[in-house]
Design a protein around this motif. Structure first.
Motif, PDB file in Angstrom:
ATOM      1  N   THR A  83       0.865  -1.179   0.000  1.00  0.00           N
ATOM      2  CA  THR A  83       0.000   0.000   0.000  1.00  0.00           C
ATOM      3  C   THR A  83       0.902   1.229   0.000  1.00  0.00           C
ATOM      4  OG1 THR A  83      -0.078   0.170   2.407  1.00  0.00           O
ATOM      5  CG2 THR A  83      -1.774  -1.216   1.354  1.00  0.00           C
ATOM      6  N   ASP A  84       0.320   2.381  -0.266  1.00  0.00           N
ATOM      7  CA  ASP A  84       1.103   3.621  -0.266  1.00  0.00           C
ATOM      8  C   ASP A  84       1.718   3.886   1.101  1.00  0.00           C
ATOM      9  OD1 ASP A  84       0.615   4.098  -2.939  1.00  0.00           O
ATOM     10  OD2 ASP A  84      -1.136   5.366  -2.563  1.00  0.00           O
ATOM     11  N   ASP A  85       0.967   3.604   2.175  1.00  0.00           N
ATOM     12  CA  ASP A  85       1.482   3.822   3.531  1.00  0.00           C
ATOM     13  C   ASP A  85       2.665   2.905   3.835  1.00  0.00           C
ATOM     14  OD1 ASP A  85      -0.388   5.787   4.012  1.00  0.00           O
ATOM     15  OD2 ASP A  85      -1.801   4.436   5.023  1.00  0.00           O
ATOM     16  N   GLU A  86       2.548   1.617   3.471  1.00  0.00           N
ATOM     17  CA  GLU A  86       3.641   0.671   3.710  1.00  0.00           C
ATOM     18  C   GLU A  86       4.892   1.084   2.947  1.00  0.00           C
ATOM     19  OE1 GLU A  86       1.151  -3.494   4.365  1.00  0.00           O
ATOM     20  OE2 GLU A  86       1.552  -2.790   2.321  1.00  0.00           O
ATOM     21  N   LEU A  87       4.707   1.475   1.691  1.00  0.00           N
ATOM     22  CA  LEU A  87       5.833   1.903   0.873  1.00  0.00           C
ATOM     23  C   LEU A  87       6.487   3.144   1.475  1.00  0.00           C
ATOM     24  CD1 LEU A  87       7.570   1.631  -1.658  1.00  0.00           C
ATOM     25  CD2 LEU A  87       5.843   2.952  -2.890  1.00  0.00           C
ATOM     26  N   GLN A  88       5.668   4.082   1.917  1.00  0.00           N
ATOM     27  CA  GLN A  88       6.199   5.314   2.492  1.00  0.00           C
ATOM     28  C   GLN A  88       6.997   5.024   3.763  1.00  0.00           C
ATOM     29  OE1 GLN A  88       3.536   8.538   2.306  1.00  0.00           O
ATOM     30  NE2 GLN A  88       4.800   9.905   3.515  1.00  0.00           N
ATOM     31  N   GLN A  89       6.554   4.079   4.579  1.00  0.00           N
ATOM     32  CA  GLN A  89       7.286   3.727   5.800  1.00  0.00           C
ATOM     33  C   GLN A  89       8.647   3.127   5.470  1.00  0.00           C
ATOM     34  OE1 GLN A  89       4.715   1.094   7.958  1.00  0.00           O
ATOM     35  NE2 GLN A  89       3.327   2.719   8.617  1.00  0.00           N
ATOM     36  N   ILE A  90       8.699   2.236   4.493  1.00  0.00           N
ATOM     37  CA  ILE A  90       9.965   1.612   4.091  1.00  0.00           C
ATOM     38  C   ILE A  90      10.928   2.670   3.558  1.00  0.00           C
ATOM     39  CG2 ILE A  90      11.023   0.040   2.409  1.00  0.00           C
ATOM     40  CD1 ILE A  90       8.472  -1.714   2.703  1.00  0.00           C
ATOM     41  N   VAL A  91      10.419   3.546   2.703  1.00  0.00           N
ATOM     42  CA  VAL A  91      11.262   4.603   2.117  1.00  0.00           C
ATOM     43  C   VAL A  91      11.729   5.579   3.196  1.00  0.00           C
ATOM     44  CG1 VAL A  91      11.286   6.558   0.514  1.00  0.00           C
ATOM     45  CG2 VAL A  91      10.271   4.386  -0.185  1.00  0.00           C
ATOM     46  N   ALA A  92      10.854   5.925   4.137  1.00  0.00           N
ATOM     47  CA  ALA A  92      11.217   6.865   5.202  1.00  0.00           C
ATOM     48  C   ALA A  92      12.370   6.304   6.036  1.00  0.00           C
ATOM     49  CB  ALA A  92      10.011   7.158   6.086  1.00  0.00           C
ATOM     50  N   ARG A  93      12.323   5.000   6.354  1.00  0.00           N
ATOM     51  CA  ARG A  93      13.418   4.380   7.105  1.00  0.00           C
ATOM     52  C   ARG A  93      14.716   4.447   6.315  1.00  0.00           C
ATOM     53  NH1 ARG A  93      11.393  -0.925   7.610  1.00  0.00           N
ATOM     54  NH2 ARG A  93       9.254  -0.284   7.677  1.00  0.00           N
ATOM     55  N   LYS A 116      19.022   2.024  -3.430  1.00  0.00           N
ATOM     56  CA  LYS A 116      19.791   0.801  -3.218  1.00  0.00           C
ATOM     57  C   LYS A 116      19.317   0.074  -1.961  1.00  0.00           C
ATOM     58  CE  LYS A 116      24.048   1.121  -4.461  1.00  0.00           C
ATOM     59  NZ  LYS A 116      25.469   1.458  -4.516  1.00  0.00           N
ATOM     60  N   LYS A 117      18.905   0.831  -0.942  1.00  0.00           N
ATOM     61  CA  LYS A 117      18.416   0.229   0.299  1.00  0.00           C
ATOM     62  C   LYS A 117      16.971  -0.237   0.183  1.00  0.00           C
ATOM     63  CE  LYS A 117      21.547   2.836   3.136  1.00  0.00           C
ATOM     64  NZ  LYS A 117      21.834   3.520   4.341  1.00  0.00           N
ATOM     65  N   VAL A 118      16.174   0.495  -0.600  1.00  0.00           N
ATOM     66  CA  VAL A 118      14.736   0.213  -0.683  1.00  0.00           C
ATOM     67  C   VAL A 118      14.429  -0.949  -1.631  1.00  0.00           C
ATOM     68  CG1 VAL A 118      12.515   1.155  -1.430  1.00  0.00           C
ATOM     69  CG2 VAL A 118      14.046   2.545  -0.050  1.00  0.00           C
ATOM     70  N   ALA A 175       6.244  -3.582  -5.424  1.00  0.00           N
ATOM     71  CA  ALA A 175       5.951  -2.195  -5.792  1.00  0.00           C
ATOM     72  C   ALA A 175       6.678  -1.887  -7.090  1.00  0.00           C
ATOM     73  CB  ALA A 175       6.387  -1.236  -4.693  1.00  0.00           C
ATOM     74  N   GLU A 176       6.009  -1.187  -7.979  1.00  0.00           N
ATOM     75  CA  GLU A 176       6.584  -0.834  -9.273  1.00  0.00           C
ATOM     76  C   GLU A 176       7.688   0.212  -9.080  1.00  0.00           C
ATOM     77  OE1 GLU A 176       4.394   1.158 -12.757  1.00  0.00           O
ATOM     78  OE2 GLU A 176       3.763  -0.941 -12.743  1.00  0.00           O
ATOM     79  N   GLY A 177       8.733   0.101  -9.874  1.00  0.00           N
ATOM     80  CA  GLY A 177       9.897   0.977  -9.751  1.00  0.00           C
ATOM     81  C   GLY A 177       9.577   2.454  -9.822  1.00  0.00           C
ATOM     82  N   GLY A 178       8.698   2.855 -10.733  1.00  0.00           N
ATOM     83  CA  GLY A 178       8.333   4.256 -10.873  1.00  0.00           C
ATOM     84  C   GLY A 178       7.641   4.790  -9.633  1.00  0.00           C
ATOM     85  N   ARG A 179       6.827   3.961  -9.034  1.00  0.00           N
ATOM     86  CA  ARG A 179       6.115   4.341  -7.815  1.00  0.00           C
ATOM     87  C   ARG A 179       7.106   4.513  -6.658  1.00  0.00           C
ATOM     88  NH1 ARG A 179       2.496   0.145  -5.045  1.00  0.00           N
ATOM     89  NH2 ARG A 179       2.108   1.278  -3.158  1.00  0.00           N
ATOM     90  N   VAL A 180       8.085   3.604  -6.583  1.00  0.00           N
ATOM     91  CA  VAL A 180       9.099   3.684  -5.527  1.00  0.00           C
ATOM     92  C   VAL A 180       9.935   4.956  -5.723  1.00  0.00           C
ATOM     93  CG1 VAL A 180      11.165   2.590  -4.565  1.00  0.00           C
ATOM     94  CG2 VAL A 180       9.231   1.188  -5.268  1.00  0.00           C
ATOM     95  N   ALA A 210       9.185   7.744  -7.230  1.00  0.00           N
ATOM     96  CA  ALA A 210       8.396   8.944  -6.934  1.00  0.00           C
ATOM     97  C   ALA A 210       8.304   9.170  -5.423  1.00  0.00           C
ATOM     98  CB  ALA A 210       7.011   8.825  -7.540  1.00  0.00           C
ATOM     99  N   THR A 211       8.120   8.104  -4.675  1.00  0.00           N
ATOM    100  CA  THR A 211       8.033   8.215  -3.217  1.00  0.00           C
ATOM    101  C   THR A 211       9.369   8.666  -2.639  1.00  0.00           C
ATOM    102  OG1 THR A 211       6.371   6.461  -3.174  1.00  0.00           O
ATOM    103  CG2 THR A 211       7.421   6.991  -1.094  1.00  0.00           C
ATOM    104  N   VAL A 212      10.459   8.098  -3.133  1.00  0.00           N
ATOM    105  CA  VAL A 212      11.807   8.495  -2.665  1.00  0.00           C
ATOM    106  C   VAL A 212      12.049   9.972  -2.957  1.00  0.00           C
ATOM    107  CG1 VAL A 212      14.293   8.164  -3.028  1.00  0.00           C
ATOM    108  CG2 VAL A 212      12.799   6.183  -2.837  1.00  0.00           C
ATOM    109  N   LYS A 213      11.741  10.409  -4.166  1.00  0.00           N
ATOM    110  CA  LYS A 213      11.947  11.824  -4.525  1.00  0.00           C
ATOM    111  C   LYS A 213      11.129  12.742  -3.617  1.00  0.00           C
ATOM    112  CE  LYS A 213      13.013  11.276  -9.408  1.00  0.00           C
ATOM    113  NZ  LYS A 213      12.516  11.402 -10.779  1.00  0.00           N
ATOM    114  N   ARG A 214       9.874  12.363  -3.384  1.00  0.00           N
ATOM    115  CA  ARG A 214       8.990  13.186  -2.551  1.00  0.00           C
ATOM    116  C   ARG A 214       9.537  13.302  -1.118  1.00  0.00           C
ATOM    117  NH1 ARG A 214       4.580  10.343  -2.854  1.00  0.00           N
ATOM    118  NH2 ARG A 214       4.570   9.572  -0.734  1.00  0.00           N
ATOM    119  N   LEU A 215      10.024  12.191  -0.556  1.00  0.00           N
ATOM    120  CA  LEU A 215      10.526  12.231   0.820  1.00  0.00           C
ATOM    121  C   LEU A 215      11.891  12.907   0.917  1.00  0.00           C
ATOM    122  CD1 LEU A 215       9.380   8.772   2.226  1.00  0.00           C
ATOM    123  CD2 LEU A 215       8.411  11.020   2.645  1.00  0.00           C
TER     124      LEU A 215
END
Length: 154
Positions: A98-108, A129-131, A139-144, A146-151
């Motif tokens: 989900t978007d929330d799960e992905l955001q938590q992984i990226v935030a860490r 490299k970590k995510v 999760a699709e690469g483009g989605r990941v 975008a989340t990394v860039k946003r954070l």
């Protein structure tokens, strides 16, 4: 034969017996893509379940993109068929994050990168490299990205 490939093959046989045209054609095309991947290169080899899963994910992505193109072109019926094929292939893929799960992984990962001294947009590669190993196939690469860039932007 790998377990995922044999499951696809068994499901194809069941679909043929049930006269399910959509499932039959989708599974045939997917098994054909898997076979093409197996014989590509210098020598033929059998794909692992992870590699079969990547082929299925690639085929599902093709269906999503085709559905979008058909919808933009005013061919709603063909777009709906492509969407249905994509959903059918999604049954063979792991549950997407989900978007929330992905955001938590990226935030860490962003916090770890900042602790290592990487900050801002230059940290993108280190964070990815970590995510990527944590979200592989879920999760699709483009989605990941975008989340990394946003954070990273704050």
């Amino acid at each position: 034969m790998t377990t995922l490939k044999s499951k696809l093959h068994d499901d194809l046989i069941a679909a043929i017996r049930a006269r399910d045209e959509l499932r039959t054609s989708t599974l045939r095309l997917t098994l054909s893509a898997i076979t093409t991947e197996e014989v590509a290169g210098k020598s033929a080899r059998e794909l692992s379940d992870d590699e079969v899963q990547k082929v299925i994910a690639r085929e599902a992505k093709k269906r999503r993109e085709a559905a979008e193109a058909f919808a933009n072109g005013g061919r709603a019926e063909q777009a709906e068929r492509e969407r249905a094929e994509g959903e059918l292939l999604g049954e063979y893929l792991p549950q997407q994050l989900t978007d929330d799960e992905l955001q938590q992984i990226v935030a860490r990962a962003v916090e770890e990168a900042k602790a290592d001294g990487a900050e801002g947009p230059r940290a993108m590669g280190a964070v990815m490299k970590k995510v990527n190993p944590q979200v592989a196939g879920r999760a699709e690469g483009g989605r990941v990205a975008a989340t990394v860039k946003r954070l990273l932007a704050g």
